[in-house]
Design an enzyme around this catalytic site. Structure first.
Site, PDB file in Angstrom:
ATOM      1  CB  SER A   4       2.137   5.124   3.173  1.00  0.00           C
ATOM      2  OG  SER A   4       2.863   4.625   2.068  1.00  0.00           O
ATOM      3  CE  LYS A  54      -0.196   4.386  -0.841  1.00  0.00           C
ATOM      4  NZ  LYS A  54       0.190   5.041   0.432  1.00  0.00           N
TER       5      LYS A  54
END
Length: 274
Positions: free
Chosen positions: A46, A107
């Site tokens: 990701s 993230k």
């Protein structure tokens, strides 16, 4: 007549000293991991291209202060956060996902409290203004057990050959630049439902985070649920800021075969900062 005290044997003193030493060592290690820095590994794609599966990094605990999630198993009786500064847009952050308040995710911070965030045609819109997005050279990821190439019909992922003849996965890469001038690379591998979203207004004491691999990231564009999206991330869920990559492996080594370790190590990634 008073009983005679039995003299303590040297072995007893040695055992007690060793137990004290290991207890102090354990407490020091817990405090170091909770208050200063902790290691984390990357299990997913990701955050490509910045982070690869098999990367290991140190995460600094002090920049944002401490919460109950700074400590093992979130056991510290802390309400909110203690000390630290407000995160900055563009920081790469480890946090506990709101879906279960237990799983660590990593993230990039995109939206601060009060920000309006939207994705329109794959383009990041921040407070009504498109974030500059510049096409740069493709990202070439050497194919390995930790980085298999997974071309999918309709997505712009290609299996190719590098100059040395090795197999690589080729991804379209772009450079985004946030307000204030902070830049980073993202991947845009095709058209997906998450390329067009409503306007998200980040609540007070919450943050909006996204993966750099925009089309393969369960992030704040999706509702919080275990193993899925994260929604808005509460401030107290922040664990720390990514600091430096200290090890990386492509997954081709066998743990019981030390002679294979050097060839599997991605030496060029060790020491990369954020």
């Amino acid at each position: 007549m008073p009983a005679k005290r039995r003299p303590r044997r040297p072995a007893d003193d040695s055992l007690a000293a060793n137990l004290r030493f290991f207890a102090i060592l354990m407490i020091a290690a817990i405090l170091l991991r909770s208050l200063v820095a902790a290691p984390f590994s990357i299990p997913s794609e990701s955050m490509l291209p910045r982070l690869l599966v098999g990367d290991y990094l140190f995460v600094a605990k002090w920049p944002y202060g401490w919460s109950r999630h700074s400590f093992p198993f979130s056991l510290a009786p802390i309400d909110g956060r203690i000390g630290g500064a407000v995160p900055a847009r563009g920081d790469v952050i480890v946090f506990k996902t709101p879906g279960d308040n237990r799983t660590d995710y990593i993230k990039r911070l995109i939206g601060l409290p009060g920000d309006q965030v939207q994705i329109r045609g794959g383009r990041l819109i921040l407070n009504g203004e498109p974030v500059p997005k510049l096409r740069v050279a493709d990202f070439l990821d050497p194919v390995s057990p930790n980085s298999p190439c997974r071309p999918v019909p309709g997505l712009r992922i290609r299996l190719a050959r590098a100059a040395d003849g090795g197999a690589v996965c080729r991804y379209p890469r772009y450079r985004e630049t946030l307000p204030g001038g902070r830049s980073y690379d993202v991947l845009d591998i095709g058209t997906t439902p998450a390329d067009d979203t409503p306007v998200f207004v980040v609540p007070e004491d919450h943050y909006f985070l996204m993966g750099d691999n925009r089309d393969r990231s369960a992030d704040s564009r999706f509702p919080a649920e275990p193993g899925g999206g994260i929604g808005y991330v509460p401030a107290e869920n922040l664990v720390g800021r990514a600091m430096v990559t200290f090890f990386s492996t492509d997954g081709s080594a066998g743990w019981l075969m030390p002679w294979t370790w050097p060839g599997a190590t991605r030496w060029n990634r060790i020491g990369e900062g954020f």
